[in-house]
Structure formats: structure tokens, C-alpha cells
Design a protein around this motif. Structure first.
Motif, mmCIF file in Angstrom:
data_model
loop_
_atom_site.group_PDB
_atom_site.id
_atom_site.type_symbol
_atom_site.label_atom_id
_atom_site.label_comp_id
_atom_site.label_asym_id
_atom_site.label_seq_id
_atom_site.Cartn_x
_atom_site.Cartn_y
_atom_site.Cartn_z
ATOM 1 N N GLU A 1 0.829 -1.214 0.000
ATOM 2 C CA GLU A 1 0.000 0.000 0.000
ATOM 3 C C GLU A 1 0.861 1.261 0.000
ATOM 4 O O GLU A 1 0.564 2.227 -0.695
ATOM 5 C CB GLU A 1 -0.921 -0.012 1.225
ATOM 6 C CG GLU A 1 -2.005 1.027 1.197
ATOM 7 C CD GLU A 1 -3.103 0.676 0.200
ATOM 8 O OE1 GLU A 1 -3.810 1.610 -0.202
ATOM 9 O OE2 GLU A 1 -3.233 -0.493 -0.183
ATOM 10 N N LYS B 1 2.301 1.789 -3.410
ATOM 11 C CA LYS B 1 1.301 2.305 -4.325
ATOM 12 C C LYS B 1 1.164 3.823 -4.180
ATOM 13 O O LYS B 1 1.095 4.546 -5.172
ATOM 14 C CB LYS B 1 -0.047 1.644 -4.050
ATOM 15 C CG LYS B 1 -1.112 2.044 -5.059
ATOM 16 C CD LYS B 1 -2.515 1.601 -4.698
ATOM 17 C CE LYS B 1 -2.660 0.139 -4.498
ATOM 18 N NZ LYS B 1 -4.077 -0.262 -4.304
ATOM 19 N N TYR B 2 1.170 4.314 -2.951
ATOM 20 C CA TYR B 2 1.071 5.760 -2.719
ATOM 21 C C TYR B 2 2.312 6.491 -3.243
ATOM 22 O O TYR B 2 2.200 7.573 -3.812
ATOM 23 C CB TYR B 2 0.882 6.056 -1.240
ATOM 24 C CG TYR B 2 -0.480 5.681 -0.705
ATOM 25 C CD1 TYR B 2 -1.627 5.922 -1.452
ATOM 26 C CD2 TYR B 2 -0.618 5.073 0.525
ATOM 27 C CE1 TYR B 2 -2.872 5.568 -0.972
ATOM 28 C CE2 TYR B 2 -1.859 4.723 1.023
ATOM 29 C CZ TYR B 2 -2.994 4.979 0.266
ATOM 30 O OH TYR B 2 -4.214 4.635 0.740
ATOM 31 N N ILE C 1 -2.821 4.309 -10.876
ATOM 32 C CA ILE C 1 -1.918 3.595 -9.959
ATOM 33 C C ILE C 1 -2.529 3.560 -8.569
ATOM 34 O O ILE C 1 -2.501 2.540 -7.872
ATOM 35 C CB ILE C 1 -0.544 4.251 -9.947
ATOM 36 C CG1 ILE C 1 0.167 4.038 -11.271
ATOM 37 C CG2 ILE C 1 0.311 3.714 -8.789
ATOM 38 C CD1 ILE C 1 1.449 4.824 -11.417
#
Length: 74
Positions: A4, A7-8, A71
Motif C-alpha cells: 500500500e 502504491k502511494y 496507480i
């Protein structure tokens, strides 16, 4: 690193193209205004190139934003 968090980070890096688009549009208009003040009679002939360049630059900025969203939410 968690997936996660990666992804950020990836979404943030993808949207950096919007900063480049803002700088590019500013440079395009700056160059046009400098040229128009030096030779006002040639400004009319370059207006189409100005609009086309600004539109293409903004399209790349929007593309960077969309890729960042893809994304982030995929």
C-alpha cells in the motif's frame, strides 16, 4: 515496505508530470510574449503554434494525473 505504501509513492511520483506541465506552459507563454514584444507584427502568425503547444503540454499534464489515479485506485 508494504504494498500500500509503494502504491502511494508510485502515484505521487506519477503525478510529478503535472509540475512539469505547469512549468512548460509558463515557458511557452513567456517565450511568446517576449517574441511578441520584440516583433509585434509576427505575433499573429505564431498564435496557432502557441495554442497548440500549450494544449499538448497540458494534455501531458492531464495524462500524468490520470496515470497517478490509475496507480492509486488499481
Amino acid at each position: 515496505m508494504e504494498a500500500e505504501a509503494a502504491k502511494y509513492i508510485g502515484a505521487g511520483l506519477a503525478t510529478l508530470g503535472m509540475i512539469g506541465a505547469g512549468i512548460g506552459v509558463g515557458t511557452i507563454f513567456s517565450g511568446f510574449l517576449q517574441g511578441a514584444t520584440r516583433n509585434p507584427s509576427a505575433a499573429g502568425g505564431q498564435f496557432t503554434n502557441l495554442i497548440l503547444g500549450a494544449a499538448l503540454t497540458e494534455a501531458l499534464g492531464i495524462l500524468a494525473f490520470v496515470l497517478g489515479l490509475l496507480i492509486l485506485f488499481s
